[in-house]
Design an enzyme around this catalytic site. Structure first.
Site, short mmCIF file in Angstrom:
data_model
loop_
_atom_site.label_atom_id
_atom_site.label_comp_id
_atom_site.label_asym_id
_atom_site.label_seq_id
_atom_site.Cartn_x
_atom_site.Cartn_y
_atom_site.Cartn_z
N SER A 65 30.86 76.13 11.20
CA SER A 65 31.50 76.88 12.28
C SER A 65 32.90 77.38 11.94
O SER A 65 33.54 78.03 12.78
CB SER A 65 31.56 76.03 13.55
OG SER A 65 30.29 75.99 14.16
N LYS A 68 33.57 80.95 12.65
CA LYS A 68 34.06 81.47 13.94
C LYS A 68 35.52 81.90 13.86
O LYS A 68 36.00 82.64 14.73
CB LYS A 68 33.86 80.42 15.03
CG LYS A 68 32.39 80.13 15.35
CD LYS A 68 32.28 79.18 16.53
CE LYS A 68 30.82 78.90 16.91
NZ LYS A 68 30.18 77.92 16.03
N SER A 120 33.60 75.47 20.01
CA SER A 120 32.70 75.90 18.92
C SER A 120 31.31 76.21 19.46
O SER A 120 30.30 75.95 18.81
CB SER A 120 32.63 74.83 17.82
OG SER A 120 32.17 75.40 16.61
#
Length: 284
Positions: A65, A68, A120
């Site tokens: 993640s 992101k 997240s």
């Protein structure tokens, strides 16, 4: 050793042996020293923009993640954060960490950004990518947004980074390096909205139907490490446990990147404390 150091710092004491303290001196080649090769598959530690320690800094590895970070950077640079975004069936069906969006709801891009950054949340991340990128191929609904991500990576000079999806799902074509993540982290921190979001411990967002969703940050450092300012966590089977940590004390900032780090919390705390210790004993 680093875990023992982290515990010692947590209780406000230093190990007596000077040999346990690392030096920020550069290697003979002028680059950062690989002083802690066991902390992660790849890592990078810098203080005030100057690299201290690094290992396998240019190795191309899964990012989970941490992808992101680029998603939210592209989103904020596109602007119009208060515009409503539709939650598609694909976004509502996203797997992994979620905030609980439902198909057909509308959420502002700003709230989606917060959910993607703080929690997240993959459903929020996908909805944000859909809203900004738009579908160019039914078989690849986020392809346009991913193209924006790769273009921005190129503009930042991230030579060892490539994106295949906006949220960090494992994919052989999705990779980054610890050095590239340090560059990306600086770009994210330069955006006040993102720097503020990274520090949030809790968020509350609302859909157009009035449904309120609450979530806590995935970043454990925010709850106990002095000066912690974020930045992003990530975990997948291929990437392992990943972390980009930012800590500020006085006029100093330490940035630590760990990829595939079995003890990311303990080791990041120890690395951060050692970096401040190298700057000045008064900053402990």
């Amino acid at each position: 050793m680093l875990r023992a150091l982290a515990i010692a710092f947590a209780f406000g004491s230093m190990l007596a042996c000077a040999g346990t303290r690392a030096s920020p001196a550069a290697s003979a080649s002028g680059g950062p020293v690989d002083a802690y090769p066991d902390v992660a598959a790849a890592y990078w530690v810098e203080r005030d923009g100057h690299p201290l320690w690094a290992g396998n800094a240019d190795a191309r590895l899964p990012m989970a993640s941490l992808a992101k970070l680029m998603t939210v950077l592209v989103a904020i640079e596109h602007g119009d954060l208060d515009a409503w975004a539709d939650v598609s069936a694909g976004a509502a069906a996203e797997t992994g960490t979620r905030i609980g969006l439902r198909r057909g709801e509308r959420v502002t891009r700003r709230d989606l950004l917060l959910a993607a950054m703080v929690r997240s949340a993959n459903d929020a991340c996908r909805a944000l990518a859909d809203a900004i990128g738009g579908a160019i191929d039914a078989r690849d609904p986020t392809g346009a947004f991913v193209a924006h991500m790769n273009a921005r990576a190129a503009a930042l000079g991230l030579a060892d980074t490539h994106y295949a999806n906006p949220c960090g799902h494992d994919d052989a074509a999705q990779y980054t390096s610890a050095r590239d993540l340090a560059v990306l982290a600086r770009a994210v921190l330069a955006e006040p909205v993102l720097a503020d979001a990274a520090q949030r411990r809790d968020i509350r967002i609302a859909t157009d139907r009035g449904r309120v969703l609450s979530a806590r940050s995935t970043n454990a450092l925010l709850d106990g490490l002095q000066g912690a300012r974020g930045l992003k966590t990530g975990t997948t089977p291929s990437a392992g446990r990943c972390l980009v940590a930012v800590v500020e004390r006085g006029d100093h900032r330490v940035l630590a990147v760990l990829l595939h780090a079995p003890e990311r919390w303990w080791d990041s705390v120890a690395l951060v404390e050692l970096a401040f210790e190298a700057a000045s004993p008064s900053l402990r």
